[in-house]
Enzyme design. Structure first.
Site, PDB file in Angstrom:
ATOM      1  N   CYS A   1       0.795   2.595  -3.651  1.00 45.41           N
ATOM      2  CA  CYS A   1       0.901   1.634  -2.544  1.00 45.41           C
ATOM      3  C   CYS A   1      -0.435   0.927  -2.319  1.00 45.41           C
ATOM      4  O   CYS A   1      -0.472  -0.274  -2.058  1.00 45.41           O
ATOM      5  CB  CYS A   1       1.332   2.340  -1.264  1.00 45.41           C
TER       6      CYS A   1
ATOM      7  N   CYS B   1      -0.251   7.289  -0.507  1.00 44.13           N
ATOM      8  CA  CYS B   1       0.411   6.845  -1.733  1.00 44.13           C
ATOM      9  C   CYS B   1      -0.535   5.961  -2.555  1.00 44.13           C
ATOM     10  O   CYS B   1      -0.771   4.808  -2.195  1.00 44.13           O
ATOM     11  CB  CYS B   1       1.676   6.076  -1.351  1.00 44.13           C
TER      12      CYS B   1
END
Length: 123
Positions: free
Chosen positions: A46, A43
Site C-alpha cells: 500500500c 501494508c
C-alpha cells in the site's frame, strides 16, 4: 478547484455512508491498510502503491468521487469474515476499484501507472 471530490474514511461503516452520500456519481475507491499515528501503513504494498494512485488521479473525470478507505488493522483485515471481504469482495490491499462495476486493480496492479491511469480515465 479540484476536478473531483476526495473523501477519506476509515472502516466499512464510514465507507458505506460515503457511498450512500455520493449516490449517482461515479465513485472510485482505494482500499489500503490503516496507518498508525506516524502515518505509516502496516501494508508495504500500500505504501508503494499510494504515490502511483495519487499520480493517476490526474486522469480522473470531472465530477467523480475518490474514496480513500483505510480497512483497519492487520488482524481485522486478515479475518475472512470482515465486511470488506464479505460485502465488497475486496480480498487484498491495496485494491483500487470503480464502485458498482467489475473494474478493479489488486495488489501489484496498483503499482502499474498505465493500469491506474486506464481505470481512472475509462468512462
Amino acid at each position: 478547484m479540484a476536478r473531483y471530490e476526495e473523501v477519506s474514511v476509515s472502516g466499512f461503516e464510514e465507507f458505506h455512508r460515503a457511498v450512500e452520500q455520493h449516490n449517482g456519481k461515479t465513485i472510485f475507491a482505494y482500499f489500503t491498510g490503516s496507518k498508525d499515528a506516524g502515518g505509516k501503513s502496516w501494508c508495504p504494498d500500500c505504501v508503494q502503491a499510494e504515490p502511483v494512485v495519487r499520480e493517476g488521479l490526474k486522469h480522473i473525470s470531472e465530477g467523480c468521487v475518490f474514496i480513500y478507505c483505510q480497512v483497519g488493522e492487520k488482524p481485522y483485515w486478515k479475518d475472512p469474515n470482515n465486511d470488506f471481504r464479505k460485502n465488497l469482495k475486496v480480498t487484498a490491499v491495496p485494491t483500487l476499484l470503480k464502485y458498482g462495476t467489475p473494474q478493479k486493480l489488486v495488489e501489484s496492479e496498483c503499482l502499474q501507472a498505465n493500469l491506474v491511469e486506464m481505470l481512472f480515465s475509462e468512462d
